[in-house]
Design a protein around this motif. Structure first.
Motif, PDB file in Angstrom:
ATOM      1  N   GLU A  87      -1.753 -11.785  -6.624  1.00 59.53           N
ATOM      2  CA  GLU A  87      -2.743 -10.713  -6.756  1.00 59.53           C
ATOM      3  C   GLU A  87      -2.049  -9.360  -6.944  1.00 59.53           C
ATOM      4  O   GLU A  87      -2.481  -8.535  -7.754  1.00 59.53           O
ATOM      5  CB  GLU A  87      -3.623 -10.693  -5.506  1.00 59.53           C
ATOM      6  CG  GLU A  87      -4.849  -9.820  -5.626  1.00 59.53           C
ATOM      7  CD  GLU A  87      -5.690  -9.819  -4.360  1.00 59.53           C
ATOM      8  OE1 GLU A  87      -6.759  -9.196  -4.396  1.00 59.53           O
ATOM      9  OE2 GLU A  87      -5.272 -10.408  -3.348  1.00 59.53           O
ATOM     10  N   SER A 107      -8.652   1.607  -7.051  1.00 59.25           N
ATOM     11  CA  SER A 107      -9.597   0.519  -6.745  1.00 59.25           C
ATOM     12  C   SER A 107      -9.049  -0.414  -5.665  1.00 59.25           C
ATOM     13  O   SER A 107      -9.740  -1.345  -5.235  1.00 59.25           O
ATOM     14  CB  SER A 107      -9.918  -0.281  -8.015  1.00 59.25           C
ATOM     15  OG  SER A 107      -8.763  -0.975  -8.474  1.00 59.25           O
ATOM     16  N   HIS A 108      -7.805  -0.203  -5.243  1.00 58.10           N
ATOM     17  CA  HIS A 108      -7.191  -0.994  -4.169  1.00 58.10           C
ATOM     18  C   HIS A 108      -6.679  -0.019  -3.093  1.00 58.10           C
ATOM     19  O   HIS A 108      -5.470   0.185  -2.955  1.00 58.10           O
ATOM     20  CB  HIS A 108      -6.035  -1.839  -4.703  1.00 58.10           C
ATOM     21  CG  HIS A 108      -6.441  -2.859  -5.730  1.00 58.10           C
ATOM     22  ND1 HIS A 108      -6.744  -2.522  -7.038  1.00 58.10           N
ATOM     23  CD2 HIS A 108      -6.624  -4.201  -5.638  1.00 58.10           C
ATOM     24  CE1 HIS A 108      -7.081  -3.624  -7.705  1.00 58.10           C
ATOM     25  NE2 HIS A 108      -7.012  -4.645  -6.878  1.00 58.10           N
ATOM     26  N   ASP A 109      -7.636   0.610  -2.363  1.00 54.00           N
ATOM     27  CA  ASP A 109      -7.221   1.597  -1.359  1.00 54.00           C
ATOM     28  C   ASP A 109      -6.663   0.896  -0.116  1.00 54.00           C
ATOM     29  O   ASP A 109      -6.545  -0.337  -0.075  1.00 54.00           O
ATOM     30  CB  ASP A 109      -8.378   2.533  -1.009  1.00 54.00           C
ATOM     31  CG  ASP A 109      -9.571   1.793  -0.421  1.00 54.00           C
ATOM     32  OD1 ASP A 109      -9.395   0.644   0.041  1.00 54.00           O
ATOM     33  OD2 ASP A 109     -10.682   2.357  -0.417  1.00 54.00           O
ATOM     34  N   SER A 115      -7.783   0.118   2.680  1.00 52.90           N
ATOM     35  CA  SER A 115      -8.630  -0.865   3.364  1.00 52.90           C
ATOM     36  C   SER A 115      -8.619  -2.221   2.656  1.00 52.90           C
ATOM     37  O   SER A 115      -9.073  -3.226   3.216  1.00 52.90           O
ATOM     38  CB  SER A 115     -10.064  -0.340   3.455  1.00 52.90           C
ATOM     39  OG  SER A 115     -10.622  -0.204   2.151  1.00 52.90           O
ATOM     40  N   TYR A 116      -8.097  -2.240   1.426  1.00 54.02           N
ATOM     41  CA  TYR A 116      -8.088  -3.490   0.667  1.00 54.02           C
ATOM     42  C   TYR A 116      -6.959  -4.391   1.172  1.00 54.02           C
ATOM     43  O   TYR A 116      -5.834  -3.941   1.378  1.00 54.02           O
ATOM     44  CB  TYR A 116      -7.900  -3.206  -0.831  1.00 54.02           C
ATOM     45  CG  TYR A 116      -8.006  -4.446  -1.693  1.00 54.02           C
ATOM     46  CD1 TYR A 116      -9.234  -4.879  -2.165  1.00 54.02           C
ATOM     47  CD2 TYR A 116      -6.870  -5.188  -2.010  1.00 54.02           C
ATOM     48  CE1 TYR A 116      -9.339  -6.021  -2.948  1.00 54.02           C
ATOM     49  CE2 TYR A 116      -6.965  -6.336  -2.786  1.00 54.02           C
ATOM     50  CZ  TYR A 116      -8.206  -6.743  -3.249  1.00 54.02           C
ATOM     51  OH  TYR A 116      -8.302  -7.883  -4.006  1.00 54.02           O
ATOM     52  N   HIS A 117      -7.286  -5.681   1.372  1.00 51.18           N
ATOM     53  CA  HIS A 117      -6.275  -6.632   1.861  1.00 51.18           C
ATOM     54  C   HIS A 117      -5.861  -7.579   0.727  1.00 51.18           C
ATOM     55  O   HIS A 117      -6.677  -8.361   0.237  1.00 51.18           O
ATOM     56  CB  HIS A 117      -6.822  -7.443   3.042  1.00 51.18           C
ATOM     57  CG  HIS A 117      -5.864  -8.487   3.537  1.00 51.18           C
ATOM     58  ND1 HIS A 117      -4.597  -8.187   3.985  1.00 51.18           N
ATOM     59  CD2 HIS A 117      -5.993  -9.831   3.627  1.00 51.18           C
ATOM     60  CE1 HIS A 117      -3.979  -9.297   4.338  1.00 51.18           C
ATOM     61  NE2 HIS A 117      -4.804 -10.315   4.129  1.00 51.18           N
ATOM     62  N   PHE A 118      -4.611  -7.476   0.340  1.00 46.74           N
ATOM     63  CA  PHE A 118      -4.078  -8.400  -0.665  1.00 46.74           C
ATOM     64  C   PHE A 118      -3.813  -9.744   0.002  1.00 46.74           C
ATOM     65  O   PHE A 118      -3.159  -9.822   1.053  1.00 46.74           O
ATOM     66  CB  PHE A 118      -2.770  -7.858  -1.255  1.00 46.74           C
ATOM     67  CG  PHE A 118      -2.964  -6.683  -2.173  1.00 46.74           C
ATOM     68  CD1 PHE A 118      -3.265  -6.870  -3.515  1.00 46.74           C
ATOM     69  CD2 PHE A 118      -2.849  -5.384  -1.697  1.00 46.74           C
ATOM     70  CE1 PHE A 118      -3.444  -5.798  -4.366  1.00 46.74           C
ATOM     71  CE2 PHE A 118      -3.034  -4.295  -2.532  1.00 46.74           C
ATOM     72  CZ  PHE A 118      -3.332  -4.499  -3.873  1.00 46.74           C
ATOM     73  N   HIS A 161       0.824  -1.216   0.000  1.00 43.73           N
ATOM     74  CA  HIS A 161       0.000   0.000   0.000  1.00 43.73           C
ATOM     75  C   HIS A 161       0.858   1.267   0.000  1.00 43.73           C
ATOM     76  O   HIS A 161       0.467   2.285  -0.578  1.00 43.73           O
ATOM     77  CB  HIS A 161      -0.950  -0.013   1.196  1.00 43.73           C
ATOM     78  CG  HIS A 161      -2.136  -0.900   0.992  1.00 43.73           C
ATOM     79  ND1 HIS A 161      -3.111  -0.654   0.048  1.00 43.73           N
ATOM     80  CD2 HIS A 161      -2.481  -2.072   1.579  1.00 43.73           C
ATOM     81  CE1 HIS A 161      -4.024  -1.613   0.074  1.00 43.73           C
ATOM     82  NE2 HIS A 161      -3.664  -2.490   0.993  1.00 43.73           N
TER      83      HIS A 161
END
Length: 298
Positions: free
Chosen positions: A152, A140-142, A144-147, A39
């Motif tokens: 991915e 689209s992957h802020d 809060s997004y968990h990879f 991130h």
């Protein structure tokens, strides 16, 4: 004998425990990479690409909603047959003031865009669109997004790199066009007075330069002894190139190219390079971890 076996088993147990501990550490580091560092890199990429996007639409000082207009002087160190001043506003040429010295008479002819016309530079428009698509992918992957896997992350980096490579390619690789395509271009109808039939002009971007080419032509007579062969597509056609347009055969007698440097285009190319390097560095880190274990979809 039994003692040796116990000793060997003890050593194996220690090695297994050490291996398990190492694996646990790697798991923790990899999870930290997925949760934190990815991130941080995405944020860095967004900041750089927002700056690149801003370069395409610099606001005019004191005029809200208006794009900044910039004047550039066309020049060449080798000849003075073509001179001019271009006005660039974002992706549009809003004015072109050009003087061309005629090949036969050495008379200087003056042309300018009609007041109701401006010429969109498709290369700049496409490059900006690719940058904005890269920004959409990143946003689209802020935070809060968990990879969940390295794969991915790699998929996202590949998609972003594809857009950035296309953006850079649009600025570094002008379109090849045939002479009939250039003759039929809407650009030929932009000028006042109208361009004469024995002249073709074209504008394009090459790296950080805005280029103008002028081809001066002469008509090939029907009884000419020359073997007629239509030239293919090219960015810059050479003298001697032949083509047919509106049932008339032409040959290029002279070609002139003049250019000017657009500093903000150079900035965007630097931003593309830095962003591509950041993407690749993140992919490299993922691959280092993935090489330690194969059971997990890295």
């Amino acid at each position: 004998m039994l003692g040796e076996e116990r000793s060997t088993l003890s050593e194996l147990a220690k090695m297994t425990a050490a291996s398990q501990a190492e694996r646990t550490v790697l798991e923790e580091e990899f999870n930290w990479l997925l949760k934190e560092e990815v991130h941080a890199v995405l944020k860095q990429l967004q900041d750089i690409l927002k700056e690149a996007s801003r370069r395409f639409s610099m606001p005019s000082p004191g005029q809200e909603g208006q794009l900044k207009q910039e004047n550039f002087i066309l020049g060449s160190s080798t000849m003075d047959q073509v001179k001019g001043v271009l006005t660039l506003q974002g992706e549009a040429l809003t004015q072109a003031d050009i003087n061309i010295k005629a090949a036969k008479s050495s008379q200087v002819m003056h042309f300018a865009f009609r007041d109701d016309k401006q010429w969109k530079l498709q290369q700049i428009q496409d490059a900006r669109n690719h940058v904005n698509q890269a920004l959409q992918l990143l946003s689209s992957h802020d935070e809060s997004y968990h990879f969940k896997t390295g794969a991915e992350v790699n998929k996202l980096m590949d998609a972003v790199m594809l857009q950035l490579t296309r953006a850079r390619s649009r600025l570094t690789t002008p379109a090849s066009m045939t002479l009939p395509e250039l003759a039929a271009s809407g650009l030929m109808k932009m000028f006042t007075p109208p361009m004469p039939g024995d002249m073709i002009v074209n504008f394009y971007i090459n790296l950080s330069k805005l280029c103008l080419t002028v081809c001066q032509l002469h008509v090939l007579q029907p009884n000419t002894t020359k073997n007629f062969k239509s030239a293919g597509s090219s960015v810059l056609h050479n003298p001697g190139a032949m083509f047919e347009y509106n049932n008339t055969k032409f040959e290029v007698s002279q070609v002139h190219k003049v250019e000017c440097v657009v500093p903000w285009l150079n900035d965007t190319l630097v931003f593309f390079t830095i962003s591509l390097q950041l993407c690749q560095q993140l992919k490299d880190k993922i691959s280092v971890f993935s090489s330690f274990w194969n059971y997990r979809a890295f």
